[in-house]
Design a protein around this motif. Sequence first.
Motif, PDB file in Angstrom:
ATOM      1  N   ASP A 197     121.336 -49.672 -11.388  1.00 27.30           N
ATOM      2  CA  ASP A 197     122.787 -49.975 -11.602  1.00 27.30           C
ATOM      3  C   ASP A 197     123.272 -51.103 -12.349  1.00 27.30           C
ATOM      4  O   ASP A 197     122.216 -51.825 -12.907  1.00 27.30           O
ATOM      5  N   LYS A 198     124.385 -51.260 -12.651  1.00 28.15           N
ATOM      6  CA  LYS A 198     124.954 -52.237 -13.972  1.00 28.15           C
ATOM      7  C   LYS A 198     124.611 -53.596 -13.147  1.00 28.15           C
ATOM      8  O   LYS A 198     124.623 -54.606 -14.165  1.00 28.15           O
ATOM      9  N   SER A 199     124.423 -53.802 -11.973  1.00 28.04           N
ATOM     10  CA  SER A 199     124.214 -55.465 -11.649  1.00 28.04           C
ATOM     11  C   SER A 199     122.623 -55.485 -11.830  1.00 28.04           C
ATOM     12  O   SER A 199     122.385 -56.812 -11.738  1.00 28.04           O
ATOM     13  N   GLY A 200     121.940 -54.722 -12.208  1.00 26.04           N
ATOM     14  CA  GLY A 200     120.467 -54.915 -12.546  1.00 26.04           C
ATOM     15  C   GLY A 200     119.633 -54.559 -11.337  1.00 26.04           C
ATOM     16  O   GLY A 200     118.447 -54.704 -11.355  1.00 26.04           O
ATOM     17  N   ALA A 201     120.172 -54.303 -10.139  1.00 26.92           N
ATOM     18  CA  ALA A 201     119.401 -53.387  -9.148  1.00 26.92           C
ATOM     19  C   ALA A 201     118.762 -52.323  -9.288  1.00 26.92           C
ATOM     20  O   ALA A 201     119.240 -51.350  -9.958  1.00 26.92           O
ATOM     21  N   VAL A 202     117.599 -52.325  -8.823  1.00 29.19           N
ATOM     22  CA  VAL A 202     116.882 -51.053  -9.251  1.00 29.19           C
ATOM     23  C   VAL A 202     115.959 -50.881  -8.036  1.00 29.19           C
ATOM     24  O   VAL A 202     115.720 -51.941  -7.148  1.00 29.19           O
ATOM     25  N   THR A 203     115.661 -49.576  -7.674  1.00 31.53           N
ATOM     26  CA  THR A 203     114.920 -49.310  -6.563  1.00 31.53           C
ATOM     27  C   THR A 203     113.560 -48.548  -7.232  1.00 31.53           C
ATOM     28  O   THR A 203     113.571 -47.788  -8.195  1.00 31.53           O
ATOM     29  N   GLN A 204     112.366 -48.661  -6.409  1.00 31.52           N
ATOM     30  CA  GLN A 204     111.096 -48.197  -6.953  1.00 31.52           C
ATOM     31  C   GLN A 204     110.404 -48.183  -5.534  1.00 31.52           C
ATOM     32  O   GLN A 204     109.882 -49.208  -5.011  1.00 31.52           O
ATOM     33  N   LYS A 205     110.078 -46.834  -5.209  1.00 32.97           N
ATOM     34  CA  LYS A 205     109.289 -46.586  -3.935  1.00 32.97           C
ATOM     35  C   LYS A 205     109.704 -47.324  -2.894  1.00 32.97           C
ATOM     36  O   LYS A 205     109.186 -47.944  -2.111  1.00 32.97           O
ATOM     37  N   ASN A 206     110.962 -47.024  -2.525  1.00 29.36           N
ATOM     38  CA  ASN A 206     111.801 -47.631  -1.539  1.00 29.36           C
ATOM     39  C   ASN A 206     111.857 -49.204  -1.340  1.00 29.36           C
ATOM     40  O   ASN A 206     112.169 -49.680  -0.684  1.00 29.36           O
ATOM     41  N   GLN A 207     111.784 -49.748  -2.645  1.00 30.77           N
ATOM     42  CA  GLN A 207     111.716 -51.201  -2.760  1.00 30.77           C
ATOM     43  C   GLN A 207     113.236 -51.612  -3.697  1.00 30.77           C
ATOM     44  O   GLN A 207     113.211 -50.896  -4.689  1.00 30.77           O
ATOM     45  N   LEU A 208     113.935 -52.433  -3.233  1.00 33.16           N
ATOM     46  CA  LEU A 208     114.880 -52.798  -3.971  1.00 33.16           C
ATOM     47  C   LEU A 208     114.823 -54.247  -4.617  1.00 33.16           C
ATOM     48  O   LEU A 208     114.422 -55.227  -3.870  1.00 33.16           O
ATOM     49  N   PHE A 209     114.851 -54.248  -5.863  1.00 34.59           N
ATOM     50  CA  PHE A 209     114.756 -55.518  -6.491  1.00 34.59           C
ATOM     51  C   PHE A 209     115.888 -55.324  -7.781  1.00 34.59           C
ATOM     52  O   PHE A 209     116.352 -54.521  -8.281  1.00 34.59           O
ATOM     53  N   TYR A 210     115.601 -56.541  -8.592  1.00 32.41           N
ATOM     54  CA  TYR A 210     116.576 -56.797  -9.814  1.00 32.41           C
ATOM     55  C   TYR A 210     115.758 -57.002 -10.935  1.00 32.41           C
ATOM     56  O   TYR A 210     114.678 -57.410 -10.923  1.00 32.41           O
ATOM     57  N   ILE A 211     116.267 -56.455 -12.218  1.00 31.52           N
ATOM     58  CA  ILE A 211     115.643 -56.708 -13.405  1.00 31.52           C
ATOM     59  C   ILE A 211     116.739 -57.321 -14.375  1.00 31.52           C
ATOM     60  O   ILE A 211     118.116 -57.228 -13.998  1.00 31.52           O
ATOM     61  N   ASP A 212     116.377 -57.917 -15.450  1.00 29.64           N
ATOM     62  CA  ASP A 212     117.322 -58.309 -16.486  1.00 29.64           C
ATOM     63  C   ASP A 212     117.588 -57.150 -17.307  1.00 29.64           C
ATOM     64  O   ASP A 212     116.605 -56.543 -18.024  1.00 29.64           O
ATOM     65  N   ILE A 213     118.712 -56.446 -17.411  1.00 28.46           N
ATOM     66  CA  ILE A 213     119.071 -55.175 -18.166  1.00 28.46           C
ATOM     67  C   ILE A 213     118.925 -55.167 -19.578  1.00 28.46           C
ATOM     68  O   ILE A 213     119.039 -54.537 -20.177  1.00 28.46           O
ATOM     69  N   TYR A 214     118.923 -56.375 -20.156  1.00 30.01           N
ATOM     70  CA  TYR A 214     118.759 -56.816 -21.418  1.00 30.01           C
ATOM     71  C   TYR A 214     117.365 -56.940 -21.996  1.00 30.01           C
ATOM     72  O   TYR A 214     117.057 -56.382 -23.057  1.00 30.01           O
ATOM     73  N   THR A 215     116.556 -57.408 -21.186  1.00 35.16           N
ATOM     74  CA  THR A 215     115.169 -57.659 -21.558  1.00 35.16           C
ATOM     75  C   THR A 215     114.016 -56.844 -20.614  1.00 35.16           C
ATOM     76  O   THR A 215     113.048 -56.525 -21.106  1.00 35.16           O
ATOM     77  N   GLY A 216     114.575 -56.286 -19.509  1.00 33.33           N
ATOM     78  CA  GLY A 216     113.591 -55.319 -18.623  1.00 33.33           C
ATOM     79  C   GLY A 216     112.750 -56.292 -17.673  1.00 33.33           C
ATOM     80  O   GLY A 216     112.108 -55.930 -16.851  1.00 33.33           O
ATOM     81  N   LEU A 217     112.989 -57.802 -17.836  1.00 31.50           N
ATOM     82  CA  LEU A 217     112.047 -58.520 -16.872  1.00 31.50           C
ATOM     83  C   LEU A 217     112.564 -58.533 -15.488  1.00 31.50           C
ATOM     84  O   LEU A 217     113.592 -58.256 -15.133  1.00 31.50           O
ATOM     85  N   GLU A 218     111.457 -58.052 -14.973  1.00 26.48           N
ATOM     86  CA  GLU A 218     111.563 -57.794 -13.289  1.00 26.48           C
ATOM     87  C   GLU A 218     111.561 -59.124 -12.449  1.00 26.48           C
ATOM     88  O   GLU A 218     110.584 -60.073 -12.980  1.00 26.48           O
ATOM     89  N   TYR A 219     112.514 -59.441 -11.416  1.00 23.48           N
ATOM     90  CA  TYR A 219     112.419 -60.631 -10.730  1.00 23.48           C
ATOM     91  C   TYR A 219     111.822 -60.407  -9.269  1.00 23.48           C
ATOM     92  O   TYR A 219     112.790 -59.889  -8.308  1.00 23.48           O
ATOM     93  N   ARG A 220     110.587 -60.376  -9.194  1.00 24.44           N
ATOM     94  CA  ARG A 220     109.748 -60.196  -8.027  1.00 24.44           C
ATOM     95  C   ARG A 220     108.625 -60.792  -8.213  1.00 24.44           C
ATOM     96  O   ARG A 220     108.058 -60.972  -9.440  1.00 24.44           O
ATOM     97  N   ASP A 221     107.737 -60.850  -6.989  1.00 25.82           N
ATOM     98  CA  ASP A 221     106.123 -61.406  -6.916  1.00 25.82           C
ATOM     99  C   ASP A 221     105.411 -60.266  -7.682  1.00 25.82           C
ATOM    100  O   ASP A 221     105.611 -59.013  -7.346  1.00 25.82           O
TER     101      ASP A 221
END
Length: 453
Positions: free
Chosen positions: A429-453
Amino acid sequence: MFFPASTMIPWLAKSGLYGYADGDGRLIIPPQYTHARPFRGEFAVMAQEGGFGLINTLGVPVVAPEHPFVHLSAPRPFSLAFIKKEYNAWWRLPRWKVLPGLNLLSTRRNGPLLTTRVPRAKWDVLALPGMEKLQEFNCMDEQNAWGPARKMPDDLRLLTSGEHLLLRHELYNAEGERCSGSIFGQLADGTFLQYRKGWYRRVNEAGKPLDAVRYYKKNHLVFGGSTIPQQEAPYQRIAAPVFQSTGGEVFLFPDFSKPFPASIEPYPQVGGVQYIAMIGALQDTDHFFVLATTGKSDERRLLVLHKSGKWNKLVEPRPGFDSMLRNGALLFTQGSARGVMDTALEFHLFPLQYPESLGGTLYAGKDNKSGKYGVFDIMEQDWKITPAYSYIGPCLAEGIVPYCLDNLYGLMELDTGRHITPPLYDSIDKSGAVTQKNQLFYIDIYTGLEYRD
């Protein structure tokens, strides 16, 4: 230590808890939240076991995490917190549930075993950073009453206009002071229509009357001597609320600069206009559209009427009208000539289905030949992004669109077609929130950087 809110992004730890990191991924607030949303202004919504609340950039709670729902809105120059409180509407016996999926007491809601709780919501609206209460209101949870999902009320109206805010039916200035109430809505010229006792008037952003003209709400138009009702089930006949001034002029909300013609010339086809299905205003023009049958034909065609009451004979009557797009263009989806008519009244053919406006002259859609999605330029009549995807659009940020391949989503630059991320996510979504295999985390939509361990 203070950190700019614009660099604070939710960070998902391996523990499943969220903290906040800066734009480079350095952890600022340690993971401790069961849910976290991006900062808006100097505050962010988070959740712990007790519920949702707000924190500041130091990680200090300013609204305790004890509420079923908190929404943060930051329309400049305003920042508002919507705090939901629930209590048990136990007296609403007809909506109690006895067994999941079983309707014993005339409710269509599904719920868990022996549910007897129907939430009644009270909302507090706070102005940040001072936490002054602007409004409070009550409503029933007609949706999501049986599950953990929560949302904002469907009929909540929030609009900024310069240094003023329209919240529900009230106008406020930048200091949070109420200027005026009983606002019906904003007009096309930026002024507002205010309800009085049985009539309406135009007011400015400060709630001051602009003139002495009164307007009265009508439920019909007079078209060529015939009365057209506002609504005739199951189809709406007039595409906007109708108002008449004390001077006798009739307007379709929200454009009060373009009166609907009091007298309309005969349609220049034998038999004239026979049946009117819909009337509406064309945005940013001196014209109205009329969806009608003419002569002996039973086919509805879109006709263009000037505010003078004369038909625009340069615009071909066109079948297949579907809807008006957000940019004011008219979408035609039936028959062989599918496309859009822009606000200059020029028609552009589409070689695609399911068009989605991406701004300007660009539309995402499904190519009629290949069955794949691409991006089409209606002025150039050419594909800007070659159809190769199972889905594209709409824009999540300026110049950035989501695409889908093999049921997974990625991000792409609209100008170049470059993939910012591979197709990795179940949703974006536009906030950068993504879901992947039932996990919700955020990415930088301009660079694709993932914000997670």
